[in-house]
Design a protein around this motif. Structure first.
Motif, short mmCIF file in Angstrom:
data_model
loop_
_atom_site.label_atom_id
_atom_site.label_comp_id
_atom_site.label_asym_id
_atom_site.label_seq_id
_atom_site.Cartn_x
_atom_site.Cartn_y
_atom_site.Cartn_z
N UNK A 176 0.84 -1.21 0.00
CA UNK A 176 0.00 0.00 0.00
C UNK A 176 0.87 1.26 0.00
N UNK A 177 1.92 1.26 0.83
CA UNK A 177 2.84 2.41 0.85
C UNK A 177 3.55 2.58 -0.50
N UNK A 178 3.90 1.46 -1.11
CA UNK A 178 4.55 1.54 -2.42
C UNK A 178 3.59 2.08 -3.47
N UNK A 179 2.32 1.70 -3.41
CA UNK A 179 1.32 2.26 -4.32
C UNK A 179 1.20 3.76 -4.11
N UNK A 180 1.19 4.20 -2.85
CA UNK A 180 1.15 5.64 -2.56
C UNK A 180 2.33 6.36 -3.20
N UNK A 181 3.50 5.79 -3.04
CA UNK A 181 4.70 6.42 -3.62
C UNK A 181 4.60 6.45 -5.15
N UNK A 182 4.10 5.39 -5.75
CA UNK A 182 3.95 5.35 -7.20
C UNK A 182 2.90 6.35 -7.69
N UNK A 183 1.85 6.55 -6.91
CA UNK A 183 0.84 7.55 -7.26
C UNK A 183 1.51 8.92 -7.33
N UNK A 184 2.44 9.18 -6.45
CA UNK A 184 3.18 10.45 -6.48
C UNK A 184 4.17 10.54 -7.63
N UNK A 185 4.68 9.41 -8.08
CA UNK A 185 5.70 9.40 -9.14
C UNK A 185 5.15 9.33 -10.56
N UNK A 186 4.14 8.51 -10.76
CA UNK A 186 3.69 8.22 -12.12
C UNK A 186 2.63 9.21 -12.58
N UNK A 187 3.09 10.37 -12.97
CA UNK A 187 2.19 11.43 -13.42
C UNK A 187 1.97 11.38 -14.93
N UNK A 188 2.41 10.31 -15.56
CA UNK A 188 2.28 10.17 -17.00
C UNK A 188 0.81 10.19 -17.42
N UNK A 192 -2.15 6.75 -12.27
CA UNK A 192 -2.41 7.15 -10.89
C UNK A 192 -3.76 6.63 -10.42
N UNK A 193 -4.74 6.75 -11.28
CA UNK A 193 -6.07 6.28 -10.93
C UNK A 193 -6.09 4.77 -10.70
N UNK A 194 -5.43 4.04 -11.56
CA UNK A 194 -5.37 2.58 -11.41
C UNK A 194 -4.62 2.18 -10.14
N UNK A 195 -3.54 2.87 -9.83
CA UNK A 195 -2.79 2.58 -8.61
C UNK A 195 -3.61 2.90 -7.37
N UNK A 196 -4.41 3.95 -7.44
CA UNK A 196 -5.30 4.27 -6.32
C UNK A 196 -6.29 3.13 -6.12
N UNK A 197 -6.84 2.60 -7.22
CA UNK A 197 -7.74 1.46 -7.13
C UNK A 197 -7.06 0.22 -6.57
N UNK A 198 -5.82 0.00 -7.00
CA UNK A 198 -5.06 -1.14 -6.48
C UNK A 198 -4.83 -1.01 -4.98
N UNK A 199 -4.45 0.19 -4.57
CA UNK A 199 -4.20 0.42 -3.14
C UNK A 199 -5.46 0.19 -2.33
N UNK A 202 10.74 1.99 -9.14
CA UNK A 202 9.96 1.54 -7.98
C UNK A 202 8.92 0.50 -8.39
N UNK A 203 8.30 0.69 -9.53
CA UNK A 203 7.27 -0.25 -9.99
C UNK A 203 7.87 -1.63 -10.21
N UNK A 204 9.02 -1.71 -10.84
CA UNK A 204 9.68 -3.00 -11.06
C UNK A 204 10.06 -3.65 -9.74
N UNK A 205 10.54 -2.85 -8.79
CA UNK A 205 10.90 -3.41 -7.47
C UNK A 205 9.67 -3.97 -6.77
N UNK A 206 8.55 -3.26 -6.86
CA UNK A 206 7.32 -3.76 -6.24
C UNK A 206 6.87 -5.06 -6.91
N UNK A 207 6.97 -5.13 -8.22
CA UNK A 207 6.61 -6.36 -8.93
C UNK A 207 7.48 -7.52 -8.46
N UNK A 208 8.78 -7.29 -8.32
CA UNK A 208 9.68 -8.35 -7.82
C UNK A 208 9.25 -8.82 -6.43
N UNK A 209 8.90 -7.88 -5.57
CA UNK A 209 8.50 -8.24 -4.20
C UNK A 209 7.22 -9.07 -4.19
#
Length: 176
Positions: A79-91, A109-116, A152-159
């Motif tokens: 969840x914390x990683x999703x929060x950080x990605x929401x802040x990073x992935x402004x594409x 960002x919207x999809x990550x919010x849903x995932x979180x 960060x996204x790749x690291x989260x996927x690995x985890x």
């Protein structure tokens, strides 16, 4: 004992798993450019909370609570990683419909919010969570955002691949 183990897992093992796979995949690509690792091969296991051999305070209830704590720690981390990605992935994705509460086109960002938010559900599923993270990564690559897809996204996927929502297998040892 469980508190100490989870403290160490959170601060050392979770980051190390991601770093290990990034380094392994980079070395694999250098040595074998056409090879791709398809699954995680590291697992985490613990006896803490499951060792009842000579320990009268480790009951089945303690073991069940240990497993629940493993899951809570994994989900809180994700969840914390999703929060950080929401802040990073402004594409923005060209032609994408508006993504509330973000700027039009900020679908990642919207999809990550849903995932979180989905991580809070008792029905949260690691396979679905992973598929969606991988889909986001693939779409970022399609947009040419390789750096964002590989950070960060790749690291989260690995985890998630290595530790799922269970974090660690609990080994049981009953009274001999």
């Amino acid at each position: 004992e469980v508190d100490n183990a989870l403290f160490l897992v959170e601060r050392t093992v979770l980051p190390a798993v991601a770093e290990f796979y990034q380094a392994f995949d980079a070395e694999l690509a250098c040595a074998y450019p056409n090879a791709t690792r398809r699954r995680a091969f590291l697992t985490l296991a613990s006896w803490m909370g499951g060792d009842r051999d000579g320990h009268p305070f480790v009951t089945p209830a303690v073991s069940v609570e240990t497993l629940a704590r493993h899951r809570r720690l994994a989900l809180a981390h994700y969840s914390r990683e999703c929060d950080a990605l929401i802040g990073e992935l402004t594409h923005a994705r060209p032609g994408a419909p508006p993504a509330e509460p973000f700027q039009p086109g900020e679908v990642f960002r919207s999809r990550l919010l849903g995932l979180r938010e989905g991580l809070r559900s008792p029905r949260a599923d690691p396979a679905s969570f992973l598929r969606e993270l991988e889909a986001i990564q693939g779409e970022l690559r399609e947009l040419g955002s390789w750096r964002s897809a590989s950070g960060r996204l790749a690291r989260l996927i690995h985890q998630v691949r290595a530790l799922g929502f269970h974090l660690a297998q609990l080994d049981f040892r009953d009274h001999s």
